[in-house]
Structures are given as structure tokens and as C-alpha cells.
Design an enzyme around this catalytic site. Sequence first.
Site, mmCIF file in Angstrom:
data_model
loop_
_atom_site.group_PDB
_atom_site.id
_atom_site.type_symbol
_atom_site.label_atom_id
_atom_site.label_comp_id
_atom_site.label_asym_id
_atom_site.label_seq_id
_atom_site.Cartn_x
_atom_site.Cartn_y
_atom_site.Cartn_z
ATOM 1 N N PRO A 1 -4.931 -5.974 -8.868
ATOM 2 C CA PRO A 1 -6.138 -5.192 -9.158
ATOM 3 C C PRO A 1 -5.778 -3.713 -9.240
ATOM 4 O O PRO A 1 -5.081 -3.204 -8.366
ATOM 5 C CB PRO A 1 -7.033 -5.458 -7.936
ATOM 6 C CG PRO A 1 -6.102 -5.874 -6.847
ATOM 7 C CD PRO A 1 -4.934 -6.532 -7.509
ATOM 8 N N GLY B 1 1.564 -4.988 -10.919
ATOM 9 C CA GLY B 1 0.577 -3.970 -11.264
ATOM 10 C C GLY B 1 1.105 -3.069 -12.356
ATOM 11 O O GLY B 1 0.993 -3.359 -13.551
ATOM 12 N N ARG B 2 1.762 -1.976 -11.938
ATOM 13 C CA ARG B 2 2.187 -0.967 -12.919
ATOM 14 C C ARG B 2 3.172 -1.520 -13.935
ATOM 15 O O ARG B 2 3.234 -1.036 -15.064
ATOM 16 C CB ARG B 2 2.770 0.238 -12.169
ATOM 17 C CG ARG B 2 1.690 1.019 -11.414
ATOM 18 C CD ARG B 2 2.264 1.926 -10.369
ATOM 19 N NE ARG B 2 2.976 1.177 -9.344
ATOM 20 C CZ ARG B 2 3.722 1.705 -8.392
ATOM 21 N NH1 ARG B 2 3.847 3.015 -8.332
ATOM 22 N NH2 ARG B 2 4.325 0.944 -7.500
ATOM 23 N N CYS C 1 -5.650 -0.595 -0.534
ATOM 24 C CA CYS C 1 -5.730 0.643 -1.308
ATOM 25 C C CYS C 1 -5.596 1.853 -0.389
ATOM 26 O O CYS C 1 -6.334 1.986 0.586
ATOM 27 C CB CYS C 1 -7.059 0.688 -2.049
ATOM 28 S SG CYS C 1 -7.118 2.031 -3.210
ATOM 29 N N GLY D 1 4.680 -5.205 -5.321
ATOM 30 C CA GLY D 1 5.283 -3.880 -5.168
ATOM 31 C C GLY D 1 6.564 -3.734 -5.957
ATOM 32 O O GLY D 1 7.545 -4.420 -5.696
ATOM 33 N N ASP D 2 6.517 -2.870 -6.968
ATOM 34 C CA ASP D 2 7.707 -2.511 -7.754
ATOM 35 C C ASP D 2 8.341 -3.686 -8.493
ATOM 36 O O ASP D 2 9.549 -3.666 -8.752
ATOM 37 C CB ASP D 2 8.767 -1.860 -6.854
ATOM 38 C CG ASP D 2 8.294 -0.550 -6.254
ATOM 39 O OD1 ASP D 2 7.200 -0.087 -6.639
ATOM 40 O OD2 ASP D 2 9.011 0.001 -5.400
ATOM 41 N N LYS E 1 -5.956 -8.781 0.167
ATOM 42 C CA LYS E 1 -4.797 -7.991 -0.260
ATOM 43 C C LYS E 1 -4.565 -6.897 0.769
ATOM 44 O O LYS E 1 -5.477 -6.143 1.100
ATOM 45 C CB LYS E 1 -5.048 -7.384 -1.637
ATOM 46 C CG LYS E 1 -3.918 -6.529 -2.149
ATOM 47 C CD LYS E 1 -3.976 -6.418 -3.663
ATOM 48 C CE LYS E 1 -2.903 -5.512 -4.196
ATOM 49 N NZ LYS E 1 -3.170 -4.101 -3.953
#
Length: 348
Positions: free
Chosen positions: A32, A240-241, A116, A217-218, A155
Site C-alpha cells: 500500500p 512498493g517502490r 507508516c 522492504g527494498d 502491516k
Amino acid sequence: MQQPMQPTVQKPLQQPLQIGPYKLDNNLMLAPMAGVTDRPFRQLCKRLGAGLVVSEMLSSNPKVWNTAKSQARMNHEGEEGIRSVQIAGADPELMAQAAQFNVENGAQIIDINMGCPAKKVNKKLAGSALLQYPDTVESIIKAVVNAVDVPVTLKIRTGWNPENRNGVDIARIAEQNGIQSLAVHGRTKACMYKGEAEYDTIRRIKAAISIPVIANGDITSPQKAQEVLNYTGADGVMVGRGAQGKPWIFKQIQHYLETGETLAPPPLSQQFEILYEHVTNVQGFYGDTAGVRIARKHVGWYLSEHDTDRQFRKTFNAIDDATEQLDALNAYFQALQTRENRQISPAA
Ligand SMILES: Cc1cc2nc3c(=O)[nH]c(=O)nc-3n(C[C@H](O)[C@H](O)[C@H](O)COP(=O)(O)O)c2cc1C
């Protein structure tokens, strides 16, 4: 300095996860991301291989539900696949009500945000700031799980700062109170997005509980996804990114996990089709004015590898008209394609 990950066991490709009544197509999830994982982006990632996509977080405060931002976040019209909706807040009763409201609005899974680190969220004691208060964590989980009939997922980060990586304690609370799947971002709240994600805590969490654990993560490549799965023993990965401007990464990861071979990114012509469709959908979803603005960041991500001197993006970001935006993309990709063709056959 982080220790390199030593793969312990080469995990065979896992069976697709079952979350409550829902069987996922695979164990690859879109993380998200507020301002990013709106309906157009979720649909695109789903079509390009994500097994589960999670909505942007929605505040549990009903006072903001009528804003244009919340209304867009609540919009699931025509959305295919399983609808996982994330809610954020610190008051158990409000969180329970928000969960019910979102289920009535079509959510099939409720995801609770305790990951978050954003100041805006944490000011009101929510997101990853909650990790510091395990009793509140427990009350929120209990209230939400009891309020709805759909599966509830959670999360988290690994803790609230590097000295207090209490992710295992929180994971146990989650499991004992009916959470059906746990995503863990390998950073603490205090780490924000700095440094590299660490996977030791995720590995400890996986060893401590029996519900599915999703590592996050990453993860920006298929190889990294495999390494993280091997190292942590997690049941799936959340990206995510790494999916920004590369929604096809899910297919690439799936292919690598299945075959050990690297799948090239789609050819330029297909990248253009994907981007064109994405921008058109963003413009349609938000309306031309907001759509044109929101499309810019996505275009920036797609083009980061092509438009290295950022010249095109400068011109593109000055365009205020929806059709002109699409025309500019068309012209840019045609020029890119011509350049690429020349490079392939210099004699032509
Ligand atoms: C722009 C942005 C918005 C985010 N919004 C949320 C959010 O709404 N809810 C949440 O739980 N995490 C949010 N996150 C955190 C991501 O879900 C994810 O945990 C984090 O980016 C690490 O994964 P990655 O390295 O694959 O990006 C956000 C991250 C980014 C970059």
C-alpha cells in the site's frame, strides 16, 4: 553496515497463499502506498502479475471520508480481484467502525496499517508509532477482527527504533488475536526510509508465528525477492517502490522464482502501451485537472531510465491538458523507438 544475507535453505516455490476464503494467484503483493496505489495503479499491477494489491490507507476518522481524497481512495468500481483495503488510526472503536464501513463498501480484506512512519499519521498516534504500545495494538486488532466477517491482515515495521525491535512480540499479539497474514517492512519507525532494510527481524518473526508472513522492504529485483524469501523463510514478498514505473516487476519476479531465469522488461512498444493506458486511466479516474497532475509522477518513474537528462520530463510537466499529455508521450516514444531501431540496425 548490514551483513550480507546468507541464503539458508533454497525454498521451493510456495503454494499460493490462502487468506480466509481467498486464494491468491501468487504470493507477490503490491505494498500500500498513499498517493500511488490508487485504483488505476492497483488494476495495472494486478493485470501484470501481482497476486494481491492493497489500497492506499484510509483514515479511520469519519470526518474526512467526504473529502475528494478519501472518496477516490474508497472507489473500487469495476476493480477486479480481491479488494484489500487498508485502514489507519489508533482508536479501537473508530478502527472497528472504519472496517465495517469499508466492508460495506466492498472490501474483502481489511488491512491494518501499523507500518507508516509519516508524521501526519504518527502525530495522531497511528501507523508504526503504535508499535510502542502493544496493549493498544492488541485492542485495535481485537476490535477490528471482531467487527467484520472478512479476513483482517496487518502491516508493521520491525519495531519503533533500532534499540526496540519488538516485531516478534507484536507478531505474536497479531497471531493470537486473529490476524490472518502479517506483512513486515524491514525497518523501524525511527529509520523512516533511511539505510537498507534488514531481514533478520523478519526471519525471527517468521520463525515465531504460524500465520503467513510477507517480507517487505527494498525488494527491487527478482533476484532480491528470491534472496529475501530464502533468507527470511517468508511466505511471500511485498513490493512498493520497486513497482513504481515498473508494474511488470511482478511478472519478472514470478518468472524468476519459477525458472531461475531473468525475464527482460517488456519491449519499448509494450512499455508505451502500458504507460499510455495507465495515464489514460489516471486521467479518467481523477478527472482531467487532477489526473494530469497525478499522471506526472508516474510518467517520471516510467521514464527515469530513458529520459536520463530529464529534458522530456521538464516539458511534459508543463503540460496542463490531458490530450496534449498523451500526444506528448506518443511523440516521445516514437522518437525513442526510432532511436532504438537505428541502434539495432545501424545500416538502415
Ligand atoms: C509514497 C509512499 C506511500 C506509502 N504509503 C503507505 C501506506 O499508505 N500504508 C502503509 O502501510 N505503508 C505505506 N508505505 C510504505 C510501503 O508500503 C512499504 O512498506 C515501504 O515503501 C517499503 O517497501 P519498498 O522498499 O518495497 O518500497 C508508503 C511508502 C511510500 C514510498
